[in-house]
Design an enzyme around this catalytic site. Structure first.
Site, mmCIF file in Angstrom:
data_model
loop_
_atom_site.group_PDB
_atom_site.id
_atom_site.type_symbol
_atom_site.label_atom_id
_atom_site.label_comp_id
_atom_site.label_asym_id
_atom_site.label_seq_id
_atom_site.Cartn_x
_atom_site.Cartn_y
_atom_site.Cartn_z
ATOM 1 N N ASP A 128 81.962 24.852 -43.745
ATOM 2 C CA ASP A 128 82.388 24.257 -42.368
ATOM 3 C C ASP A 128 83.132 25.260 -41.527
ATOM 4 O O ASP A 128 84.096 24.914 -40.734
ATOM 5 C CB ASP A 128 83.259 22.934 -42.480
ATOM 6 C CG ASP A 128 84.538 23.373 -43.624
ATOM 7 O OD1 ASP A 128 84.727 24.635 -43.911
ATOM 8 O OD2 ASP A 128 85.377 22.539 -43.910
ATOM 9 N N ASP A 157 94.967 32.725 -51.010
ATOM 10 C CA ASP A 157 95.266 31.108 -51.331
ATOM 11 C C ASP A 157 95.559 31.071 -52.727
ATOM 12 O O ASP A 157 95.090 31.752 -53.588
ATOM 13 C CB ASP A 157 94.466 30.326 -50.632
ATOM 14 C CG ASP A 157 93.043 30.799 -50.886
ATOM 15 O OD1 ASP A 157 92.583 31.338 -51.856
ATOM 16 O OD2 ASP A 157 92.202 30.586 -49.873
ATOM 17 N N GLU A 159 91.026 24.779 -43.048
ATOM 18 C CA GLU A 159 89.828 23.958 -42.564
ATOM 19 C C GLU A 159 89.884 23.225 -41.173
ATOM 20 O O GLU A 159 91.075 23.495 -40.333
ATOM 21 C CB GLU A 159 90.074 22.644 -43.704
ATOM 22 C CG GLU A 159 89.783 23.249 -45.326
ATOM 23 C CD GLU A 159 89.942 22.033 -46.224
ATOM 24 O OE1 GLU A 159 90.502 21.389 -46.005
ATOM 25 O OE2 GLU A 159 88.915 22.389 -47.125
ATOM 26 N N HIS A 181 85.649 27.249 -42.375
ATOM 27 C CA HIS A 181 87.185 27.639 -42.559
ATOM 28 C C HIS A 181 87.222 28.959 -43.174
ATOM 29 O O HIS A 181 86.478 29.395 -44.115
ATOM 30 C CB HIS A 181 87.728 26.548 -43.370
ATOM 31 C CG HIS A 181 87.192 26.527 -44.790
ATOM 32 N ND1 HIS A 181 86.404 25.272 -45.257
ATOM 33 C CD2 HIS A 181 87.759 27.157 -46.038
ATOM 34 C CE1 HIS A 181 86.193 25.645 -46.824
ATOM 35 N NE2 HIS A 181 86.967 26.692 -47.027
#
Length: 272
Positions: free
Chosen positions: A140, A71, A147, A142
């Site tokens: 979380d 990313d 996400e 991800h």
């Protein structure tokens, strides 16, 4: 497989040794490179440190390795100190013998961001796909910037970042949340899942719930790492703190599996 080590250093060393073994086993050469997917963030820093040491010790060469990063922030030029371009050159690329032409990173400054994402997917296909994708996760669950709520069939795309992610990343921007970009380019869940092998590092008690959700519960797009349950060759390496939410029986199971594998001479057996 889940490999449990006492602390982050040992977990990171295990992954570095695993990656080196995989590259050597592949025996890359000109025209047939080893294609490696790479993450950024705090978790892989120790892994990169070990890879650099092994390179400097003459144990591994990256001359015939091609990399694709997960990313990049939208709106940050590659020269920005908090860009993932800068992160990768600081922690890995500038310390090993990889050719700059073999390094692939998303361009968050592209004029047409959707076209940039399509170009990236096409280039991965040109190389025949990714052999091994190394990754970390957020608290979380991800993977990359996929996400909660991301499609498990997603591909490289433009992604709006959740506020929790922005808060978690403000430490890379002088703790000023207003300086953190709220959009990024990211490979998709399916992009990662298409890799022949996926290796994930999970470090710290703050990621314990994510690990529990991803390996003790079902596949769920709200915890995108859980998609690895459907992958033929997933490997998750964690420290003890990351196991705090797991059932005792689960921890004992994975430790016993590794013990049996070692006794059979299969400690780091590569996928066929």
């Amino acid at each position: 497989r889940v490999i449990i080590r006492q602390e982050p250093e040992a977990a990171s060393k295990y992954i570095a040794e695993y990656v080196v073994d995989r590259i050597k086993s592949f025996a890359p050469r000109p025209g047939q490179p080893f294609v490696l997917g790479l993450p950024t963030g705090s978790s892989p820093v120790l892994v990169y440190r070990h890879l650099v040491r092994k390179h400097k010790a003459g144990e591994i060469s990256f001359k015939n390795v091609v990399t694709f990063n997960m990313d990049e922030y939208v709106g940050l030029p590659p020269s920005h100190p908090s860009s993932y371009h800068s992160f990768m050159w600081e922690h890995l690329f500038s310390h090993v013998d990889i050719s700059p032409s073999n390094v692939n990173l998303l361009n968050g400054m592209a004029e047409d961001l959707e076209e940039e994402c399509e170009r990236y997917e096409a280039k991965i296909r040109e190389y025949g796909g990714i052999e091994l994708f190394l990754g970390g996760i957020g608290p979380d669950g991800h993977i990359a910037f996929n996400e909660p709520g991301s499609s498990l069939q997603s591909r490289t795309r433009v992604k709006t970042l959740a506020y929790d992610t922005v808060l978690a990343n403000k430490r890379f921007f002088g703790d000023d949340v207003s300086q953190v970009p709220n959009m990024a380019l990211t490979v998709g869940v399916q992009t990662v899942m298409d890799a022949r092998e996926v290796v994930i590092i999970i470090i710290g008690a703050h990621k314990a719930l994510a690990l529990q959700k991803c390996i003790e519960e079902g596949t769920n797009h709200m915890w995108t790492l859980s998609s690895l349950q459907l992958h033929p060759h997933p490997l998750i390496v964690v420290d003890e703190d990351a196991t705090l939410e797991l059932k005792v029986k689960t921890v004992k199971y994975f430790k016993s599996i590794e013990t049996v594998a070692k006794s059979c001479g299969m400690g780091q057996k590569m996928p066929k």
